[in-house]
Design an enzyme around this catalytic site. Structure first.
Site, PDB file in Angstrom:
ATOM      1  N   TYR A  11     -11.299  33.533  30.675  1.00  0.00           N
ATOM      2  CA  TYR A  11     -10.354  33.389  29.571  1.00  0.00           C
ATOM      3  C   TYR A  11      -9.119  32.664  30.097  1.00  0.00           C
ATOM      4  O   TYR A  11      -8.417  33.186  30.971  1.00  0.00           O
ATOM      5  CB  TYR A  11     -10.001  34.776  29.040  1.00  0.00           C
ATOM      6  CG  TYR A  11      -9.079  34.818  27.849  1.00  0.00           C
ATOM      7  CD1 TYR A  11      -9.359  34.106  26.692  1.00  0.00           C
ATOM      8  CD2 TYR A  11      -7.932  35.614  27.869  1.00  0.00           C
ATOM      9  CE1 TYR A  11      -8.528  34.177  25.593  1.00  0.00           C
ATOM     10  CE2 TYR A  11      -7.092  35.694  26.775  1.00  0.00           C
ATOM     11  CZ  TYR A  11      -7.390  34.977  25.636  1.00  0.00           C
ATOM     12  OH  TYR A  11      -6.556  35.038  24.549  1.00  0.00           O
TER      13      TYR A  11
ATOM     14  N   TYR B 223     -13.329  44.818  21.403  1.00  0.00           N
ATOM     15  CA  TYR B 223     -12.586  44.815  22.662  1.00  0.00           C
ATOM     16  C   TYR B 223     -11.186  45.392  22.465  1.00  0.00           C
ATOM     17  O   TYR B 223     -10.745  46.290  23.180  1.00  0.00           O
ATOM     18  CB  TYR B 223     -12.482  43.390  23.219  1.00  0.00           C
ATOM     19  CG  TYR B 223     -11.582  43.311  24.425  1.00  0.00           C
ATOM     20  CD1 TYR B 223     -12.067  43.589  25.692  1.00  0.00           C
ATOM     21  CD2 TYR B 223     -10.225  42.996  24.296  1.00  0.00           C
ATOM     22  CE1 TYR B 223     -11.236  43.556  26.805  1.00  0.00           C
ATOM     23  CE2 TYR B 223      -9.390  42.967  25.399  1.00  0.00           C
ATOM     24  CZ  TYR B 223      -9.896  43.242  26.646  1.00  0.00           C
ATOM     25  OH  TYR B 223      -9.060  43.222  27.737  1.00  0.00           O
ATOM     26  N   HIS B 224     -10.465  44.876  21.491  1.00  0.00           N
ATOM     27  CA  HIS B 224      -9.075  45.283  21.308  1.00  0.00           C
ATOM     28  C   HIS B 224      -8.957  46.675  20.697  1.00  0.00           C
ATOM     29  O   HIS B 224      -7.901  47.300  20.788  1.00  0.00           O
ATOM     30  CB  HIS B 224      -8.339  44.251  20.463  1.00  0.00           C
ATOM     31  CG  HIS B 224      -8.250  42.917  21.143  1.00  0.00           C
ATOM     32  ND1 HIS B 224      -9.161  41.921  20.911  1.00  0.00           N
ATOM     33  CD2 HIS B 224      -7.399  42.447  22.088  1.00  0.00           C
ATOM     34  CE1 HIS B 224      -8.864  40.876  21.667  1.00  0.00           C
ATOM     35  NE2 HIS B 224      -7.806  41.168  22.386  1.00  0.00           N
TER      36      HIS B 224
ATOM     37  N   LYS C 203       9.863  45.225  18.428  1.00  0.00           N
ATOM     38  CA  LYS C 203       9.020  44.221  19.073  1.00  0.00           C
ATOM     39  C   LYS C 203       9.467  42.842  18.602  1.00  0.00           C
ATOM     40  O   LYS C 203       9.037  42.365  17.549  1.00  0.00           O
ATOM     41  CB  LYS C 203       7.544  44.450  18.745  1.00  0.00           C
ATOM     42  CG  LYS C 203       6.937  45.620  19.514  1.00  0.00           C
ATOM     43  CD  LYS C 203       5.424  45.604  19.527  1.00  0.00           C
ATOM     44  CE  LYS C 203       4.828  44.419  20.240  1.00  0.00           C
ATOM     45  NZ  LYS C 203       5.140  44.367  21.692  1.00  0.00           N
TER      46      LYS C 203
ATOM     47  N   ASP D  93       4.620  38.638  19.754  1.00  0.00           N
ATOM     48  CA  ASP D  93       3.701  39.523  20.479  1.00  0.00           C
ATOM     49  C   ASP D  93       3.216  40.649  19.563  1.00  0.00           C
ATOM     50  O   ASP D  93       4.006  41.441  19.064  1.00  0.00           O
ATOM     51  CB  ASP D  93       4.428  40.095  21.697  1.00  0.00           C
ATOM     52  CG  ASP D  93       3.630  41.181  22.401  1.00  0.00           C
ATOM     53  OD1 ASP D  93       2.387  41.114  22.357  1.00  0.00           O
ATOM     54  OD2 ASP D  93       4.258  42.075  22.990  1.00  0.00           O
TER      55      ASP D  93
ATOM     56  N   HIS E 266       0.754  42.901  20.548  1.00  0.00           N
ATOM     57  CA  HIS E 266       0.176  44.013  21.309  1.00  0.00           C
ATOM     58  C   HIS E 266       1.146  45.185  21.240  1.00  0.00           C
ATOM     59  O   HIS E 266       2.098  45.276  22.022  1.00  0.00           O
ATOM     60  CB  HIS E 266      -0.075  43.595  22.758  1.00  0.00           C
ATOM     61  CG  HIS E 266      -1.223  42.642  22.897  1.00  0.00           C
ATOM     62  ND1 HIS E 266      -1.076  41.290  22.780  1.00  0.00           N
ATOM     63  CD2 HIS E 266      -2.547  42.855  23.129  1.00  0.00           C
ATOM     64  CE1 HIS E 266      -2.252  40.696  22.941  1.00  0.00           C
ATOM     65  NE2 HIS E 266      -3.157  41.628  23.149  1.00  0.00           N
TER      66      HIS E 266
END
Length: 680
Positions: A28, A188-189, A554, A558, A560
């Site tokens: 990646y 995945y996340h 935040k 971003d 996440h």
């Protein structure tokens, strides 16, 4: 000199066995500029990588051009900026796209990036008709928007309209780009956001059902061809360090997907029912403390998705040992690629059938996971399906709660993390002797270069052609026409990423997903440490004339949010009044909230590497607004030199992944508040 013994003369048990073809090996990658990323891709391919996996920067993922105020500090940080067709040409210069297998981690803007990719491929092959070029393209667009509302945060539009873009892309590729995987249903996340194996199975498969139902309901694919839609669905999963459980999870995925596609969609061809997946192994478990331990973690995680032939990944990409420290260097990525190559080419793994077939231990665990996943899928279905479970906050709340439970187990020592909460004594590591040299820094000039690239691109294009193409896109968006043709026209005309997304924002609107914090279950029972912190929070609040209020913000693009959510949940458990408004806030919005809520502390969470731009911006705006005396703390993947610089600029404390004790962090926040207010 002895002669080599021919294979035929060896006893049968010692003769070399024929090997299966290895999985596709990817890294990646993408950063700074299209030119720098192109050089990295060529180098990785020369080292034996067999496919590309493109990381796009956050402005590209969320539909902004580099000159947008929201893109400040984010350009080229977590991936490559691709604001227009010229940059896409540069990204793949010298790489023949009709011979390549390219995975693009892109979701909200997946249709747009696929269109530019297709147009570049057409330009590389002028002797072929566009439909011939499309027929040769192989690769994947992630294009799973549902998990973005739950974990990764690069959504743009409301769920209904986002699902339409996903379905349109799938229908277009099935009819026109038959070798392309138009979607990676991406669990995945979900695991990164705290999902248990059961939740990962249930929510990923519920997403797949929502997507397939949406494509079927558009009527864009004939009933006879719907089997092809099912056959082009792929998955992108996570593999954690509990590799036996992860191996069983993958076998459960295979069994459940075969059942769903056969019974719900009537797919008869076993090849079309095959569970096809790629994997990036777990980044959540990578540690900043003793980061050399991450190498063996990565190997164990790789084994979970390769050992079982009946549930083996078709593509694998591994993180680098130092990703908890910052951006990996080419050497670090090479190390991870070599881990795959040693397993595939030096070991005998690919010479055997499934080595777990008939294992009663494996079969029992798989059955347990299947039963749990079915129960959770039934709960999601009862809510109205995956979209309804997103909009209600049900799935997000469950993920935040599961993540909080894991954090609590780590802090209590019930879950051991080597080098973090056990076996912390260590020798100095030569790998991290020079911390600043142990990671790669994104080119600080990338943002200015990208802004200039957009300016120059707009100056040379036919503006009337662009305007007409965007007007067509807007009109098609108001109907039920497949949007891919209008998107291809916009790409050929020279529209930018921000213009494409901005046009659809005008039609579809934007969306803010539930944070999952308010209903999440935190620490069930407070131990002595948390009880002591609660008392300090209460006493300090009384000294200052009210309950302590913490704003968790935040800034930037971003998405996440896992760390911010866990800080918010634990702060609430510690007695703070918590203000958390979710992701993608501007510095102005954060300062306005701090003013309106009269907070005692502002906590900023940034994992994209934009902390050196965004944190000083917030500090300056707080000073201008008359609240410069309110302390600011910062958390994220922040190199030591940057942390020192932020503290010199007035930040009260900096927390990084090595600071895993949330209750200890809460105690530190009380210290910062007391110091800022002159309390002993």
């Amino acid at each position: 000199m002895s002669e080599q013994t021919p294979d035929s003369a060896l006893p049968p048990a010692d003769r070399p066995r024929p090997k299966d073809k290895p999985w596709v090996m990817r890294t990646y990658a993408g950063h700074s500029t299209a030119a720098a990323s192109n050089a990295l891709y060529r180098t990785n391919l020369a080292k034996g990588q067999t496919g590309l996996s493109v990381a796009f920067d956050l402005p590209t993922q969320t539909g902004y051009d580099p000159d947008s105020p929201l893109a400040r500090g984010e350009v080229g940080k977590v991936g490559v900026p691709v604001p227009h067709l010229g940059e896409m040409r540069q990204l793949f210069e010298g790489i023949p796209l009709t011979e390549m297998n390219t995975s693009m981690t892109i979701n909200a803007t997946a249709m747009w990036l696929l269109a530019m990719y297709q147009v570049v491929a057409e330009e590389q092959n002028p002797e072929l008709a566009p439909e011939e070029v499309a027929g040769q393209l192989a690769g994947t667009t992630q294009n799973d928007i549902i998990k973005e509302y739950l974990s990764r945060g690069t959504y743009v539009f409301p769920p209904e309209h986002s699902l339409r873009l996903t379905a349109d892309t799938i229908a277009y590729t099935v009819n026109n780009v038959p070798k392309w995987n138009p979607i990676n249903i991406c669990s995945y996340h979900l695991q990164e956001a705290g999902a248990t194996p059961t939740q990962e199975l249930a929510y990923a498969l519920s997403t797949a059902i929502a997507v397939l139902d949406a494509v079927r309901d558009t009527g864009q694919v004939s009933e006879d061809d719907f089997e092809k839609v099912v056959g082009r669905i792929s998955f992108f999963v996570n593999a954690g360090v509990r590799f036996v459980e992860e191996l069983c999870k993958m076998r459960a995925f295979v069994a459940l997907w075969d059942e769903i596609t056969r019974e719900r969609y009537g797919v008869q061809d076993p090849k079309m029912r095959r569970f096809r997946y790629g994997v990036q192994v777990n980044s959540l478990g990578l540690t900043e403390a003793q980061p050399e331990n991450n190498v063996q973690r990565i190997v164990l995680e790789m084994l979970g998705v390769t050992l079982s032939k009946d549930a083996r990944a078709r593509a694998v990409q591994l993180p680098a040992w130092n990703e908890a420290l910052g951006l990996p260097r080419p050497w670090d990525q090479q190390w991870s690629l070599r881990l795959q190559q040693v397993l595939a080419f030096e070991s005998d793994l690919l010479e055997y059938d499934d080595i777990f077939a008939g294992s009663h231990v494996i079969e029992a665990k798989v059955a347990e996971l299947i039963a749990g996943a079915r129960e959770e899928m039934d709960r999601v279905a009862a809510l109205g399906g995956a979209i309804a479970a997103v909009e209600s906050g049900y799935m997000k709340q469950n993920l935040v709660s599961a993540h909080a439970a894991r954090r609590a187990r780590i802090e209590s020592g019930d879950e051991i993390i080597v080098g973090v909460n056990r076996f912390e004594t260590t020798e100095p590591s030569p790998l991290t002797a020079d911390l600043d040299g142990a990671i790669q820094t994104a080119d600080p000039a990338a943002e200015a270069a990208a802004i200039e690239s957009v300016r120059a691109w707009k100056a040379q294009r036919d503006q009337a052609e662009v305007d007409a193409a965007l007007a067509r896109l807007a009109e098609d968006a108001k109907s039920d026409v497949n949007l891919m043709e209008a998107t291809l026209a916009a790409a050929r005309a020279g529209a930018t990423t921000g213009e494409w997304a901005g046009t659809l924002r005008e039609v579809f609107g934007e969306f803010r997903a539930p944070t999952g914090v308010s209903g999440a279950v935190g620490v069930a029972e407070a131990g002595a440490e948390l009880t002591a912190v609660r008392e300090r929070v209460r006493a300090t609040g009384e000294e200052l004339g009210g309950r302590l209020r913490l704003l968790v913000g935040k800034p930037g693009l971003d998405g996440h949010s896992n760390g911010a959510e866990q800080v918010a949940v634990r702060a609430r458990d510690a007695g703070f009044e918590v203000i958390y408004q979710g992701i993608r806030l501007t510095p102005d919005q954060i300062v306005a909230a701090a003013l309106a809520e009269d907070v005692h502390c502002v906590g900023l969470s940034i994992l994209s590497g934009s902390h050196m731009e965004l944190v000083p911006d917030v500090l300056a705006r707080m000073q201008e607004s008359g609240i410069g005396d309110v302390p600011v703390i910062v958390g994220g993947i922040i190199p030591g030199s940057d942390a020192r610089a932020l503290i010199e600029q007035g930040v009260g404390a900096v927390y990084t992944p090595k600071d895993f004790g949330l209750t200890e962090i809460m105690d530190g926040i009380v210290d910062v508040i007391r110091k800022a207010n002159g309390l002993a």
